[in-house]
Design an enzyme around this catalytic site. Structure first.
Site, PDB file in Angstrom:
ATOM      1  N   HIS A 266       7.385  -9.936   0.959  1.00 56.14           N
ATOM      2  CA  HIS A 266       6.457  -8.969   1.410  1.00 56.14           C
ATOM      3  C   HIS A 266       5.198  -9.804   2.043  1.00 56.14           C
ATOM      4  O   HIS A 266       4.642  -9.452   3.324  1.00 56.14           O
ATOM      5  CB  HIS A 266       6.101  -8.099   0.210  1.00 56.14           C
ATOM      6  CG  HIS A 266       5.184  -6.993   0.721  1.00 56.14           C
ATOM      7  ND1 HIS A 266       5.532  -5.669   1.195  1.00 56.14           N
ATOM      8  CD2 HIS A 266       3.787  -6.891   0.762  1.00 56.14           C
ATOM      9  CE1 HIS A 266       4.566  -5.084   1.182  1.00 56.14           C
ATOM     10  NE2 HIS A 266       3.379  -5.524   1.157  1.00 56.14           N
ATOM     11  N   GLU A 267       4.495 -10.408   1.272  1.00 50.78           N
ATOM     12  CA  GLU A 267       3.467 -11.234   1.797  1.00 50.78           C
ATOM     13  C   GLU A 267       3.862 -12.016   3.041  1.00 50.78           C
ATOM     14  O   GLU A 267       2.971 -12.202   3.738  1.00 50.78           O
ATOM     15  CB  GLU A 267       2.677 -11.751   0.532  1.00 50.78           C
ATOM     16  CG  GLU A 267       2.216 -11.001  -0.524  1.00 50.78           C
ATOM     17  CD  GLU A 267       1.486  -9.801  -0.122  1.00 50.78           C
ATOM     18  OE1 GLU A 267       0.866  -9.909   0.886  1.00 50.78           O
ATOM     19  OE2 GLU A 267       1.468  -8.861  -0.733  1.00 50.78           O
ATOM     20  N   HIS A 270       3.608 -10.362   6.190  1.00 51.87           N
ATOM     21  CA  HIS A 270       2.223 -10.204   6.472  1.00 51.87           C
ATOM     22  C   HIS A 270       1.865 -11.439   7.388  1.00 51.87           C
ATOM     23  O   HIS A 270       1.236 -11.228   8.295  1.00 51.87           O
ATOM     24  CB  HIS A 270       1.262  -9.874   5.342  1.00 51.87           C
ATOM     25  CG  HIS A 270       1.379  -8.395   4.902  1.00 51.87           C
ATOM     26  ND1 HIS A 270       1.206  -7.348   5.766  1.00 51.87           N
ATOM     27  CD2 HIS A 270       1.553  -7.758   3.813  1.00 51.87           C
ATOM     28  CE1 HIS A 270       0.973  -6.306   5.161  1.00 51.87           C
ATOM     29  NE2 HIS A 270       1.635  -6.404   3.731  1.00 51.87           N
ATOM     30  N   GLU A 296       2.137  -3.435   7.495  1.00 53.35           N
ATOM     31  CA  GLU A 296       2.950  -3.261   6.561  1.00 53.35           C
ATOM     32  C   GLU A 296       4.356  -3.044   6.846  1.00 53.35           C
ATOM     33  O   GLU A 296       5.400  -3.437   6.249  1.00 53.35           O
ATOM     34  CB  GLU A 296       2.687  -1.565   5.824  1.00 53.35           C
ATOM     35  CG  GLU A 296       3.154  -1.386   4.613  1.00 53.35           C
ATOM     36  CD  GLU A 296       2.908  -2.152   3.309  1.00 53.35           C
ATOM     37  OE1 GLU A 296       1.797  -2.828   3.505  1.00 53.35           O
ATOM     38  OE2 GLU A 296       3.493  -1.897   2.438  1.00 53.35           O
TER      39      GLU A 296
END
Lengths: 507, 507
Positions: A266-267, A270, A296
């Protein structure tokens, strides 16, 4: 361009760069606070971050900036050039910043500083009353803020604009209505189906081995460790101090095989967004993700569309199994895949699976709208929260801590922030569907760890723009339409029919 | 105090605090660059640090600061109160900063940025000519700077004042003359004595075990890890972002048992100074070490007076031996103690032992004086360097890299900095002698790891003052005299007579 406007532009750019440098420094101070800072440093750190932020703000909102923008405005319309984009975005930022009086900004800062404390106490004591007074003040200040900023249709538009520029509450409402209508029956259908077993995910898994596996995956998908790094923090996050210095954090739980890995993915989503921004924009206010929702969308794309796909695990499961033979030796790929995609209603948003997650967000959006419209009082929130949770997810939180108090966002004054999570989820499906149609055999590429085509496609179509294009413009340009729930619903129906059986295919 | 001056003072304090917050942020950015930053972040980081420093400078040197200081000056003389000290030190900082025109500051910044590069090339190519042109410009700019700042006796005074406020070139010259007269014969006598063996220090020593041992020692001496930490960097340093957040770095060489430990002790001496500053001064320009020399006195005290003493190893050698049985099992405490204190002339300052070290500094001070007086041309430096090195230490560097090019300081424009190293060494002996006479059985305390009395004495007599007192004032207050070479010479004579025999006791 005349030489006068040339030097005006250089002066404007110098102001913007200095303000951005101070913001980047504040971001590093915050990163350090979560990773390496000794706890005793907290008080000085809070003061230093506040000084950096207010100095950056003061540098930018000077009268001189307004004069320069006024003189430059005619020459820079309707162009995607570097100069035109700098002026266009700076004019928007400046207009917004100047509408907020220093008194209101100060009052918000003081109230939220107090509210963070009262929220922490209320959360710890499972007692909403402890926080309600401060939340009332915050709602009042948010309404004042919306009036100061101004809006065409709804005060919520002015709040939303801070996080998701260019989209209105009415648009969000339409999109969410579509989504809810289709999603609630899907969730109910899944609840009636038989659940995959997943206890094996919560055996004991060595932290170092988990870390190494995660790092290997990040390297494979193409997070650039020459221009970034990953560290440990108690709450995973990503931040950047330039497009060449992007930091991820994760946490590893020994008794949870997947939480560290998926938070890393997830990170990294980003982080790759920040790393992919056009180097020309470096050090300016264009060198950021264009909205929280679009940001997101990138994190969710790598976490869910890629990381929770069957193709991904077709390639990686064997590796994981080899590292954790004892616990995974007898678990098949199919069992593993179904376990990591298990749908199970939870009262807590951050523990939600990808199907039920958006219902948590819709609930918050609906309550925020009612609060800003002053149709509901803060004291009515706990009851209202539980009622809606029951109607959407069929469960009732046991107390405030698992219900209305579970998130810190409101205490920070962040009203208008929650919808960006769902907009991000929806856009991730739109972006992924578009990539799939253009790249052809994307599933096969993922199954063979060929991530470069997808990453490069995302960079060319999303990342490199920075803030030159808004999220809606990128989606418009990509899909010839607006932000929509349809591709995400299609994705969910297909994936979860496979996992839970065709009973949920309906509509 | 009238209420007008009260609010003037609050306004001044607010300016100072903001300027200090930005400086602290710059220090964190630099720390991160040396410890965790990915290399690709270098360019943005340099820009961000420059923005923070110039913004901090601009905040402080505004006309408004001058007005406030003017209005406050009468009420705050001759008092050690917080307010009086803030005003007194701010007035000194302000006067100095305002004397330097932005043009001169800019020219120095541009020249030193270029000089750092040319120095790196020259150093790599062992070719002083490559650097000579930039060094000539730097000397010229330093002379301009000295003229702009002004001085009573000698232009070098104005340069020295930046690093060691309140001391003059004439005073340094007197002290160094005394020191040289006694020191050169000591060095020559040691050269004639038989050398202890020390090859065992350079066997292979596991880095993790070295790290753990060093951490244990730092905890024992009282570096407060609740308010600080230690990390790895290629060049050891210490820095602080508040008195509650002090960072040390060290490096560990597998083939050098002592370099990591002594650099840790050295940096912890600096760090404990920062941790020991009066909490009332936190976040202001008083919350720093009072001079580079006094700072160095604290690092040298813990590194040499404590860390290289027989008492210290009486306690710790057994522990070290236990950790490294294979290599140290047959080495006695006495052999180890003599080995870590071996005196051996080297052309390179950073490799020098504590006896010959000061001769390296004197050589640089003498050359700097000649350059500033324009009695010697930059092109003559390499020859002059080698000649003096031969006369002081009996060795001649083989080339420029081991000679005139070995330090980066001049390329940074830091003329007037080197003397503070020796002043620090001398003050460390003055401070330690004073502590010893007041604490009584200090050797015994060290031998039993009872470091609290010494640390607390240092805090009360040196650290807690911050910049309220100058180095000379602290020494005056402590010894009823000025900075002097005598205590250091006494210390060296006694210690090295013990190690090398009484032949060096003379004078």
């Amino acid at each position: 361009m005349s030489s006068t406007t040339g030097s005006d532009f250089q002066e404007l750019l110098k102001i913007i760069r200095a303000a951005c440098d101070l913001q980047a420094a504040a971001a590093l101070l915050e990163w350090d606070q979560e990773t390496y800072m000794p706890e005793a440093g907290t008080e000085a750190r809070a003061r230093q971050v506040a000084t950096l932020q207010s100095t950056s703000h003061e540098l930018f909102v000077r009268d001189r900036t307004g004069e320069l923008l006024e003189r430059l405005k005619d020459e820079y319309e309707d162009s995607m050039s570097f100069r035109a984009s700098i002026v266009r975005v700076a004019a928007r930022d400046f207009a917004r910043a100047r509408k907020l009086s220093p008194e209101l900004v100060g009052e918000i800062a003081r109230t939220t500083a107090r509210a963070k404390e009262s929220w922490r106490h209320a959360y710890g004591e499972n007692n909403f009353d402890r926080f309600a007074g401060d939340l009332e003040k915050i709602i009042g200040l948010c309404i004042q803020k919306a009036e100061a900023i101004g809006y065409a249709e709804h005060p919520y538009d002015a709040l939303l604009d801070e996080y998701e520029p260019g989209i209105t509450a009415a648009q969000v409402k339409d999109i969410f209505d579509d989504l809810r209508t289709s999603l609630v029956p899907i969730v109910h259908a899944i609840e009636c189906a038989s659940q995959p077993r997943n206890a094996f995910l919560y055996y004991s898994y060595d932290s170092d081995i988990q870390w190494d596996f995660g790092m290997e995956v990040l390297r494979d998908i193409g997070f650039d460790f020459q221009r970034g790094r990953q560290d440990i923090s108690s709450h995973p996050f990503s931040t950047s101090f330039s497009t060449n210095d992007v930091r991820l954090t994760t946490r590893i739980h020994e008794r949870n095989l997947i939480s560290g890995l998926f938070s890393s993915l997830h990170e990294a989503g980003h982080g790759m967004y920040e790393q992919g921004i056009d180097p020309e924009l470096e050090g300016t206010s264009l060198a950021q993700g264009t909205s929280l929702g679009m940001h997101e969308s990138q994190s969710r794309l790598w976490e869910n569309q890629v990381g929770r796909s069957r193709s991904f695990w077709t390639s990686y499961y064997h590796d994981l199994q080899r590292r954790f033979k004892q616990h995974l030796g007898s678990v098949s790929l199919d069992e593993f895949y179904r376990a990591i995609n298990r749908v199970h209603a939870s009262p807590v948003r951050v523990e939600a699976d990808e199907v039920t997650y958006n219902l948590h967000i819709m609930l918050r959006f609906e309550l925020e709208m009612l609060l800003i419209e002053e149709k509901v009082a803060v004291r009515e929130l706990p009851e209202l929260w539980c009622d809606r949770m029951e109607s959407y997810l069929g469960i009732r939180p046991e107390g405030d801590t698992d219900g209305v108090l579970q998130d810190i966002h409101w205490a920070l004054g962040a009203i208008g922030y929650f919808p960006t999570y769902t907009l991000g989820n929806l856009m991730s499906a739109q972006v992924f569907a578009c990539a799939k149609s253009e790249l052809g055999n994307l599933d096969e590429q993922i199954a063979t760890r060929e991530f470069a085509p997808l990453r490069e496609w995302l960079q060319a179509n999303v990342h490199h723009w920075g803030r030159k294009l808004s999220a809606s413009e990128i989606i418009e340009w990509m899909t010839k339409g607006g932000i929509s729930a349809t591709p995400w619903l299609d994705y969910v129906r297909q994936k979860y029919s496979d996992i839970y059986g065709s009973l949920i295919l309906g509509s």
